[in-house]
Design a protein around this motif. Sequence first.
Motif, PDB file in Angstrom:
ATOM      1  N   UNK A   1       0.813  -1.224   0.000  1.00 43.05           N
ATOM      2  CA  UNK A   1       0.000   0.000   0.000  1.00 43.05           C
ATOM      3  C   UNK A   1       0.846   1.274   0.000  1.00 43.05           C
ATOM      4  N   UNK A   2       2.160   1.142  -0.130  1.00 40.26           N
ATOM      5  CA  UNK A   2       3.043   2.311  -0.100  1.00 40.26           C
ATOM      6  C   UNK A   2       2.639   3.383  -1.119  1.00 40.26           C
ATOM      7  N   UNK A   3       2.297   3.036  -2.358  1.00 42.03           N
ATOM      8  CA  UNK A   3       1.886   4.090  -3.306  1.00 42.03           C
ATOM      9  C   UNK A   3       0.666   4.875  -2.824  1.00 42.03           C
ATOM     10  N   UNK A   4      -0.308   4.199  -2.231  1.00 42.90           N
ATOM     11  CA  UNK A   4      -1.489   4.892  -1.723  1.00 42.90           C
ATOM     12  C   UNK A   4      -1.138   5.770  -0.522  1.00 42.90           C
ATOM     13  N   UNK A   5      -0.245   5.294   0.301  1.00 41.24           N
ATOM     14  CA  UNK A   5       0.176   6.071   1.466  1.00 41.24           C
ATOM     15  C   UNK A   5       0.854   7.360   1.020  1.00 41.24           C
ATOM     16  N   UNK A   6       1.737   7.251   0.043  1.00 38.06           N
ATOM     17  CA  UNK A   6       2.436   8.432  -0.465  1.00 38.06           C
ATOM     18  C   UNK A   6       1.446   9.435  -1.062  1.00 38.06           C
ATOM     19  N   UNK A   7       0.464   8.935  -1.794  1.00 38.41           N
ATOM     20  CA  UNK A   7      -0.516   9.790  -2.463  1.00 38.41           C
ATOM     21  C   UNK A   7      -1.418  10.513  -1.468  1.00 38.41           C
ATOM     22  N   UNK A   8      -1.761   9.872  -0.352  1.00 40.28           N
ATOM     23  CA  UNK A   8      -2.759  10.408   0.575  1.00 40.28           C
ATOM     24  C   UNK A   8      -2.184  10.994   1.859  1.00 40.28           C
ATOM     25  N   UNK A   9      -0.874  11.032   1.990  1.00 38.27           N
ATOM     26  CA  UNK A   9      -0.252  11.524   3.226  1.00 38.27           C
ATOM     27  C   UNK A   9      -0.639  12.982   3.493  1.00 38.27           C
ATOM     28  N   UNK A  10      -0.919  13.273   4.752  1.00 39.65           N
ATOM     29  CA  UNK A  10      -1.230  14.629   5.206  1.00 39.65           C
ATOM     30  C   UNK A  10      -0.625  14.788   6.599  1.00 39.65           C
ATOM     31  N   UNK A  11       0.692  14.765   6.629  1.00 29.82           N
ATOM     32  CA  UNK A  11       1.434  14.637   7.877  1.00 29.82           C
ATOM     33  C   UNK A  11       1.275  15.845   8.804  1.00 29.82           C
ATOM     34  N   UNK A  12       1.117  15.555  10.105  1.00 26.64           N
ATOM     35  CA  UNK A  12       1.067  16.607  11.102  1.00 26.64           C
ATOM     36  C   UNK A  12       2.468  17.155  11.357  1.00 26.64           C
ATOM     37  N   UNK A  13       2.558  18.447  11.610  1.00 26.68           N
ATOM     38  CA  UNK A  13       3.826  19.021  12.042  1.00 26.68           C
ATOM     39  C   UNK A  13       4.110  18.529  13.461  1.00 26.68           C
ATOM     40  N   UNK A  14       5.322  18.730  13.929  1.00 25.19           N
ATOM     41  CA  UNK A  14       5.661  18.302  15.290  1.00 25.19           C
ATOM     42  C   UNK A  14       4.770  18.994  16.323  1.00 25.19           C
ATOM     43  N   UNK A  15       4.486  20.272  16.107  1.00 25.81           N
ATOM     44  CA  UNK A  15       3.636  21.010  17.043  1.00 25.81           C
ATOM     45  C   UNK A  15       2.198  20.503  16.980  1.00 25.81           C
ATOM     46  N   UNK A  16       1.696  20.276  15.769  1.00 23.43           N
ATOM     47  CA  UNK A  16       0.339  19.743  15.626  1.00 23.43           C
ATOM     48  C   UNK A  16       0.223  18.376  16.283  1.00 23.43           C
ATOM     49  N   UNK A  17       1.245  17.553  16.098  1.00 26.84           N
ATOM     50  CA  UNK A  17       1.247  16.218  16.680  1.00 26.84           C
ATOM     51  C   UNK A  17       1.213  16.295  18.205  1.00 26.84           C
ATOM     52  N   UNK A  18       1.993  17.210  18.761  1.00 28.74           N
ATOM     53  CA  UNK A  18       2.013  17.388  20.215  1.00 28.74           C
ATOM     54  C   UNK A  18       0.648  17.824  20.728  1.00 28.74           C
ATOM     55  N   UNK A  19       0.038  18.770  20.029  1.00 33.28           N
ATOM     56  CA  UNK A  19      -1.280  19.263  20.447  1.00 33.28           C
ATOM     57  C   UNK A  19      -2.345  18.171  20.336  1.00 33.28           C
ATOM     58  N   UNK A  20      -2.261  17.384  19.275  1.00 38.66           N
ATOM     59  CA  UNK A  20      -3.218  16.302  19.093  1.00 38.66           C
ATOM     60  C   UNK A  20      -3.083  15.271  20.218  1.00 38.66           C
TER      61      UNK A  20
END
Length: 307
Positions: A270-289
Amino acid sequence: MQAKKKFSILITTKNRKDDLVFTLLKINSLLSREDVECIICDDGSEDGTTDFIEANYPKILLIRNEKSKGLIYSRNRLLSLVSSEYAISIDDDLHFITQNPLEIIEEAFDKNPKIALLGFRVFWNLKEPQITYSEEHSHRMKSFVGCGHVWRMKAWREIPNYPDWFVFYGEEDFASYQLFKRNWEIHYLPEVLVNHRVDIKGRKKNADYTIRLRRSLRSGWYLYFLFYPIRHIPRRLFYTIWIQLKTKVFKGDFKALKALILALFDVVISIPKIIKNANRLSLKEFENYQNLEETKLYWNPKEKAKT
């Protein structure tokens, strides 16, 4: 001209006609309201589900997948048909215990325009609880449980559809990350109690135990690669593998080992789908989440509100 509905009740079902019949009887008072519509997706049932609905519930909008497409595909299809303001999604083996839940739902949304989705208080048991009172209060949380929740459709339309390539599991967290990125909130609504008629302990003995575990593991890993900051992925990935080995495989659960291996294979292809759909959180967003309250999945009548 027919008035526009305010609430849509969405149900996905497959080969569980008896459960669905019981649910529809339980929510009949809601189905009879002028401001409510019900849309059901029959995901390729072979037990007469479609015939039953057509014969007994002509007001229900019924759609059908001639071949099973999976829960997530079906939920996307249902949501694409909604024109109402709110969409209530329930499983075919779940019903409301709370009286007049729609008024409670609408009030909660009206009080906070930032709320995208409300998760219900879910009692997981084959029978209804004898005690329904709870001291819990509504609060913001990370994600939601798929069996019983309600969307503000304005928010749904601002994010991508559920990832149907997950097939089963993980779509709730996928949506929660997308909502977080767009500054929407998910809240727990304990005022609305529902009964999910499921024997949790008995699930492990079911024939689909391996495939359920496989899908659960891989969906979690898909989410890591789609949304987590890269530096956080390796440790969490290896930790989840170790936990499965420690708590299941090393204790002789070789069905879990099979599920683990197959889930890892699923991630690779599923790597191609993961690359296409990634919407990564920033470090700060990840911490807040991560600082948000954990998702409230289960309610027990003996529990008291946390202080």
